[in-house]
Write a protein that holds these residues in place. Structure first.
Motif: not given
Length: 353
Positions: A153, A160, A163-164, A174, A178, A191
């Protein structure tokens, strides 16, 4: 000279070592301990010890009356003069011999172990999975997933966010997700990293995850296998890792205390055995013949009594110290137990060995 002779005679008569005549009607203390002392539904008393005593009393011409008492009052009753003899399944110990006198033994046995009739290996495996060793492994793996997810992250947080997430909590959560799905090779694809640093972390983690999954699987499998193998108790050496039920104030309780085995005390054997049936305890330790007899009275099939005995012991009757009853009763016991009728009596109550 005459005075010395009179004094000697007086001292002998007053000595506690000189046997005193037995009372006309003996007070016989008993406590229910099947199959040695049994109270029938109509109030009569029977059992191995009772029938042995009846034969010994008949041989010696004794008259007697039975006095039912709790077990913990039998020996004090002999010491304070309320009883003339205690009949039952009294184990011969040095501590008891120091307080009262014991007759010749009439039955030799030992302690035995009762366990649930159907060992629950599924529960044993679950208990092994919930052990500290397994929990520490799971906690360690979760911490590693959180670290990998957080590092990813940190690379993806500015490029990004879709997605995160925007916040730190969303990003770490997140990232954790992942790392978990990547490690299990599921890889939902919801992700994925877009930065160079993030993809580098992903490549390293994918190869490391192969080793991690194999190691974790092997560790969990080993734990469950050991849990199944150790789930059942098969002898006294296994008692140290079990929660044991026993009866307070008995030789079995003393044995467990001496061996430092974790135990719960119950007022009688039936309650201790029901505790094993209900799962409150994993095993019960008590004298083999009494355990076997009580086991036949339990509902739902009773317990499984393990073969063999340990901490061998002998049963005898008890009398006050220096009692004149000791020798004639012991002589009668020797004569009765040497005859074929004694084996028939044992088989009638205990079955054939």
């Amino acid at each position: 000279m005459a005075r010395m002779l009179i004094g000697l005679i007086f001292s002998l008569l007053s000595s506690p070592l000189l046997a005193q005549p037995a009372p006309e009607v003996l007070r016989v203390g008993i406590t229910e301990v099947p199959p040695f002392v049994i109270q029938e539904p109509d109030g009569r008393w029977s059992g191995i010890s009772l029938e042995l005593w009846q034969q010994a009393a008949e041989r010696n011409g004794y008259r007697y009356e039975l006095q039912p008492l709790p077990f913990d009052q039998l020996l004090p009753g002999l010491q304070n003069g309320q009883l003339d003899i205690a009949v039952g399944a009294l184990t011969m110990t040095a501590e008891r011999e120091a307080l009262i006198d014991l007759t010749h033994p009439f039955y030799r046995t030992g302690l035995a172990i009762g366990v649930p009739a159907q060992p629950d290996n599924g529960w044993a495996a679950l208990r092994a999975l919930m052990s500290w060793q397994s929990l520490s492994l799971i906690i360690g793996l979760a911490a590693l997933l959180l670290i990998v997810g957080t590092v990813l992250w940190l690379f993806e947080r500015r490029h990004n966010r879709t997605q995160f997430g925007d916040s730190s909590l969303q990003g770490m959560g997140n990232g954790f997700w992942w790392a978990a799905v990547t490690m299990t090779t599921v890889g939902y694809g919801d992700k994925s990293p877009v930065t160079f640093g993030g993809r580098l972390v992903a490549i390293i983690w994918m190869f490391a995850a192969l080793v991690m999954v194999s190691t974790f699987t092997a560790a969990v499998t080993t734990t469950l296998t050991v849990g199944n193998l150790q789930g059942g108790l098969e002898g006294p050496d296994d008692l140290r890792r079990a929660h044991v039920a026993t009866v307070e104030g008995t030789v079995s309780e003393r044995y467990l205390d001496e061996q430092r085995i974790r135990a719960s005390r119950y007022p009688d054997l039936s309650q201790a055995m029901r505790a094993v049936q209900s799962g409150e305890a994993e095993a019960v330790v008590y004298d083999l013949p009494i355990l076997q007899y009580r086991n036949g009275e339990l509902n739902h099939g009773g317990l499984r009594v393990l073969p063999g005995t340990f901490e061998n012991q002998s049963y005898a009757f008890a009398v006050p110290s220096h009692s004149p009853l000791r020798e004639p009763v012991s002589q009668a016991i020797l004569e009765i137990t040497a005859g074929p009728a004694w084996q028939q009596l044992l088989e009638r109550y205990l079955g054939k060995p």
